[in-house]
Design a protein around this motif. Structure first.
Motif, PDB file in Angstrom:
ATOM      1  N   PHE A 284     -40.767  -3.304  55.557  1.00 11.68           N
ATOM      2  CA  PHE A 284     -40.774  -1.908  55.103  1.00 11.68           C
ATOM      3  C   PHE A 284     -39.752  -1.714  53.993  1.00 11.68           C
ATOM      4  N   VAL A 285     -40.217  -1.127  52.897  1.00 15.62           N
ATOM      5  CA  VAL A 285     -39.312  -0.706  51.817  1.00 15.62           C
ATOM      6  C   VAL A 285     -39.272   0.821  51.859  1.00 15.62           C
ATOM      7  N   GLY A 286     -38.143   1.372  52.190  1.00 11.92           N
ATOM      8  CA  GLY A 286     -38.048   2.810  52.430  1.00 11.92           C
ATOM      9  C   GLY A 286     -37.664   3.600  51.189  1.00 11.92           C
ATOM     10  N   TRP A 287     -37.748   4.909  51.337  1.00 15.51           N
ATOM     11  CA  TRP A 287     -37.400   5.788  50.213  1.00 15.51           C
ATOM     12  C   TRP A 287     -35.914   5.689  49.862  1.00 15.51           C
TER      13      TRP A 287
ATOM     14  N   GLU B  95     -32.501  16.212  43.555  1.00 16.45           N
ATOM     15  CA  GLU B  95     -31.157  16.058  42.951  1.00 16.45           C
ATOM     16  C   GLU B  95     -30.912  14.642  42.423  1.00 16.45           C
ATOM     17  N   LEU B  96     -31.933  14.090  41.772  1.00 19.46           N
ATOM     18  CA  LEU B  96     -31.819  12.744  41.186  1.00 19.46           C
ATOM     19  C   LEU B  96     -31.702  12.849  39.671  1.00 19.46           C
ATOM     20  N   ASP B  97     -31.181  11.761  39.060  1.00 20.33           N
ATOM     21  CA  ASP B  97     -30.947  11.785  37.610  1.00 20.33           C
ATOM     22  C   ASP B  97     -32.179  11.306  36.841  1.00 20.33           C
ATOM     23  N   GLY B  98     -33.340  11.553  37.472  1.00 20.43           N
ATOM     24  CA  GLY B  98     -34.617  11.171  36.879  1.00 20.43           C
ATOM     25  C   GLY B  98     -35.631  10.932  37.981  1.00 20.43           C
ATOM     26  N   PRO B  99     -36.894  10.700  37.602  1.00 22.10           N
ATOM     27  CA  PRO B  99     -37.921  10.428  38.630  1.00 22.10           C
ATOM     28  C   PRO B  99     -37.654   9.082  39.305  1.00 22.10           C
ATOM     29  N   ASP B 100     -37.821   9.045  40.622  1.00 25.75           N
ATOM     30  CA  ASP B 100     -37.640   7.763  41.317  1.00 25.75           C
ATOM     31  C   ASP B 100     -39.000   7.108  41.547  1.00 25.75           C
ATOM     32  N   LEU B 101     -39.006   5.800  41.706  1.00 22.32           N
ATOM     33  CA  LEU B 101     -40.257   5.011  41.763  1.00 22.32           C
ATOM     34  C   LEU B 101     -40.340   4.183  43.046  1.00 22.32           C
ATOM     35  N   PRO B 102     -40.686   4.830  44.168  1.00 18.91           N
ATOM     36  CA  PRO B 102     -40.721   4.100  45.450  1.00 18.91           C
ATOM     37  C   PRO B 102     -41.771   2.987  45.513  1.00 18.91           C
ATOM     38  N   ASP B 103     -42.995   3.288  45.088  1.00 19.89           N
ATOM     39  CA  ASP B 103     -44.014   2.239  45.159  1.00 19.89           C
ATOM     40  C   ASP B 103     -43.707   1.061  44.231  1.00 19.89           C
ATOM     41  N   PRO B 104     -43.244   1.320  42.994  1.00 21.50           N
ATOM     42  CA  PRO B 104     -42.880   0.187  42.138  1.00 21.50           C
ATOM     43  C   PRO B 104     -41.774  -0.699  42.683  1.00 21.50           C
ATOM     44  N   ILE B 105     -40.769  -0.118  43.335  1.00 21.57           N
ATOM     45  CA  ILE B 105     -39.735  -1.011  43.879  1.00 21.57           C
ATOM     46  C   ILE B 105     -40.237  -1.732  45.127  1.00 21.57           C
ATOM     47  N   ALA B 106     -41.179  -1.123  45.839  1.00 22.67           N
ATOM     48  CA  ALA B 106     -41.819  -1.879  46.925  1.00 22.67           C
ATOM     49  C   ALA B 106     -42.614  -3.048  46.335  1.00 22.67           C
ATOM     50  N   MET B 107     -43.297  -2.813  45.209  1.00 20.06           N
ATOM     51  CA  MET B 107     -44.040  -3.894  44.546  1.00 20.06           C
ATOM     52  C   MET B 107     -43.075  -4.954  44.011  1.00 20.06           C
ATOM     53  N   ALA B 108     -41.915  -4.544  43.543  1.00 20.03           N
ATOM     54  CA  ALA B 108     -40.922  -5.535  43.094  1.00 20.03           C
ATOM     55  C   ALA B 108     -40.548  -6.456  44.253  1.00 20.03           C
ATOM     56  N   HIS B 109     -40.399  -5.865  45.437  1.00 20.55           N
ATOM     57  CA  HIS B 109     -40.071  -6.686  46.604  1.00 20.55           C
ATOM     58  C   HIS B 109     -41.207  -7.631  46.952  1.00 20.55           C
ATOM     59  N   VAL B 110     -42.441  -7.195  46.719  1.00 20.71           N
ATOM     60  CA  VAL B 110     -43.586  -8.104  46.921  1.00 20.71           C
ATOM     61  C   VAL B 110     -43.480  -9.306  45.978  1.00 20.71           C
ATOM     62  N   LEU B 111     -43.186  -8.986  44.709  1.00 28.65           N
ATOM     63  CA  LEU B 111     -43.204 -10.014  43.663  1.00 28.65           C
ATOM     64  C   LEU B 111     -41.982 -10.929  43.729  1.00 28.65           C
ATOM     65  N   ASP B 112     -40.842 -10.361  44.109  1.00 26.62           N
ATOM     66  CA  ASP B 112     -39.615 -11.163  44.192  1.00 26.62           C
ATOM     67  C   ASP B 112     -38.794 -10.763  45.406  1.00 26.62           C
ATOM     68  N   PRO B 113     -39.179 -11.232  46.590  1.00 29.17           N
ATOM     69  CA  PRO B 113     -38.426 -10.893  47.813  1.00 29.17           C
ATOM     70  C   PRO B 113     -37.044 -11.534  47.867  1.00 29.17           C
ATOM     71  N   SER B 114     -36.822 -12.517  47.011  1.00 26.73           N
ATOM     72  CA  SER B 114     -35.531 -13.222  47.062  1.00 26.73           C
ATOM     73  C   SER B 114     -34.366 -12.314  46.701  1.00 26.73           C
ATOM     74  N   ALA B 115     -34.665 -11.238  45.965  1.00 21.19           N
ATOM     75  CA  ALA B 115     -33.592 -10.333  45.516  1.00 21.19           C
ATOM     76  C   ALA B 115     -33.177  -9.353  46.611  1.00 21.19           C
ATOM     77  N   ALA B 116     -33.977  -9.265  47.664  1.00 20.44           N
ATOM     78  CA  ALA B 116     -33.762  -8.210  48.671  1.00 20.44           C
ATOM     79  C   ALA B 116     -32.787  -8.657  49.752  1.00 20.44           C
ATOM     80  N   THR B 117     -32.131  -7.667  50.341  1.00 16.24           N
ATOM     81  CA  THR B 117     -31.402  -7.857  51.598  1.00 16.24           C
ATOM     82  C   THR B 117     -32.209  -7.164  52.679  1.00 16.24           C
ATOM     83  N   VAL B 118     -32.464  -7.870  53.752  1.00 19.15           N
ATOM     84  CA  VAL B 118     -33.292  -7.286  54.812  1.00 19.15           C
ATOM     85  C   VAL B 118     -32.580  -7.411  56.153  1.00 19.15           C
TER      86      VAL B 118
END
Ligand code: RIB
Ligand code: CA
Length: 307
Positions: A185-188, A232-255
């Motif tokens: 799971f990649v959360g908000w 209250e964010l400094d721009g639009p956030d991209l939840p699905d794209p960062i979940a896709m980043a984790h799909v493409l490169d899980p090595s960068a994640a801490t789980v």
């Protein structure tokens, strides 16, 4: 990498789709649609628009048009009435493939045992239906990555405790959590910590000057206002794209592997993830929850695929 992508295609899903469709090392076996951000027919048209832009000719298949046991709740206030920022894109008149999302998931998984990574970017209704109808698929999918939930202890984005994808269909989420699938799971919380498109990040993306980069930013028009006035964010956030980043490169994640259940019932607890961080319930850990994904790595993966 061969992917099945289930999505409620709106402004952030569209960027995640482009990341996958433009990755030379990825084959998208099918895109299945589920009602969520916007009603199903709009999800379908939005996905078909992105698929056409990316020259994708694989199957784009409609799925569930409502949650398992509830009325559909959409997020047009976040993504726009059309889901793509209400900027006047030509989002009508395209034809999806024949078939039905849950059945397409079952058929493709059974035909490719052990080969497909399933990525969910919307409510879990299609996956839950597939699991209820064909529980054998649990042993045929080596990896499932869901943009879902609030992480270890992040804030909700649709209620104090719930993230939208889980909130829309908490019963479907419980089916998935209890299925035995190899879940990540990649959360908000990860989106608001590592995937906020600040003005500086936006300038870098805009400078790529491709149709994909421009679309990725342009469709965030409504979300940009929502981020400024509501989250209250400094721009639009991209939840699905960062979940896709984790799909493409899980090595960068801490789980962290934990036991997770979900609250079923009315607001304000509807869709809240019950993350048993310290094992109080004695429940068997059932998913890897991403606790960190480096911002720079996300934007690097994003730029490589939008460029
Ligand atoms: O909570 C964020 C999630 O809900 C994202 O997938 C967004 O597209 C919406 O579906
Ligand atoms: Ca989504």
């Amino acid at each position: 990498m061969r992917l099945l992508i289930d999505t409620d295609t709106a402004s952030d899903d569209a960027v995640a789709l482009m990341m996958a469709l433009r990755d030379p090392d990825v084959t998208v076996e099918a895109i299945t649609l589920v009602a969520g951000n916007v009603p199903l027919d709009r999800c379908v048209q939005n996905a078909l628009y992105v698929a056409e832009l990316c020259g994708y000719d694989g199957p784009v298949i409609a799925g569930a048009d409502a949650p398992l046991m509830r009325e559909l709740g959409t997020a047009t206030e976040v993504h726009g009435e059309d889901g793509m920022g209400d900027i006047g894109l030509p989002l009508t008149g395209r034809t999806p493939a024949a078939g039905w999302g849950p059945q397409a998931i079952v058929d493709l998984v059974r035909a490719n045992p052990g080969e497909l990574t399933l990525v969910t970017l919307g409510p879990l209704t299609n996956l839950a239906i597939a699991l209820l109808w064909a529980p054998d698929i649990v042993d045929l999918i080596p990896r499932v990555v869901c943009m879902a939930g609030t992480g270890l202890n992040g804030p909700g984005n649709v209620s104090p405790s719930a993230e939208f994808n889980v909130w829309v269909d908490p019963e479907a989420c419980r089916v998935v959590l209890r299925s035995g699938l190899p879940l990540e799971f990649v959360g908000w919380d990860i989106s608001i910590s590592s995937a906020v498109v600040t003005p500086e990040r936006a300038a870098s993306i805009r400078a790529l000057d491709t149709p994909f980069a421009h679309l990725a930013l342009d469709v965030q028009a409504v979300l940009e206002v929502y981020a400024d006035t509501e989250t209250e964010l400094d721009g639009p956030d991209l939840p699905d794209p960062i979940a896709m980043a984790h799909v493409l490169d899980p090595s960068a994640a801490t789980v962290k592997r934990v036991h997770v259940d979900v609250a079923i019932g009315p607001d304000p607890m509807r869709g809240a993830l019950i993350v048993d961080r310290y094992g109080f319930t004695g429940g068997t850990p059932n998913l890897d929850i991403v606790t960190d994904y480096p911002e720079d790595r996300f934007f690097e993966l994003l730029a490589e695929r939008l460029g």
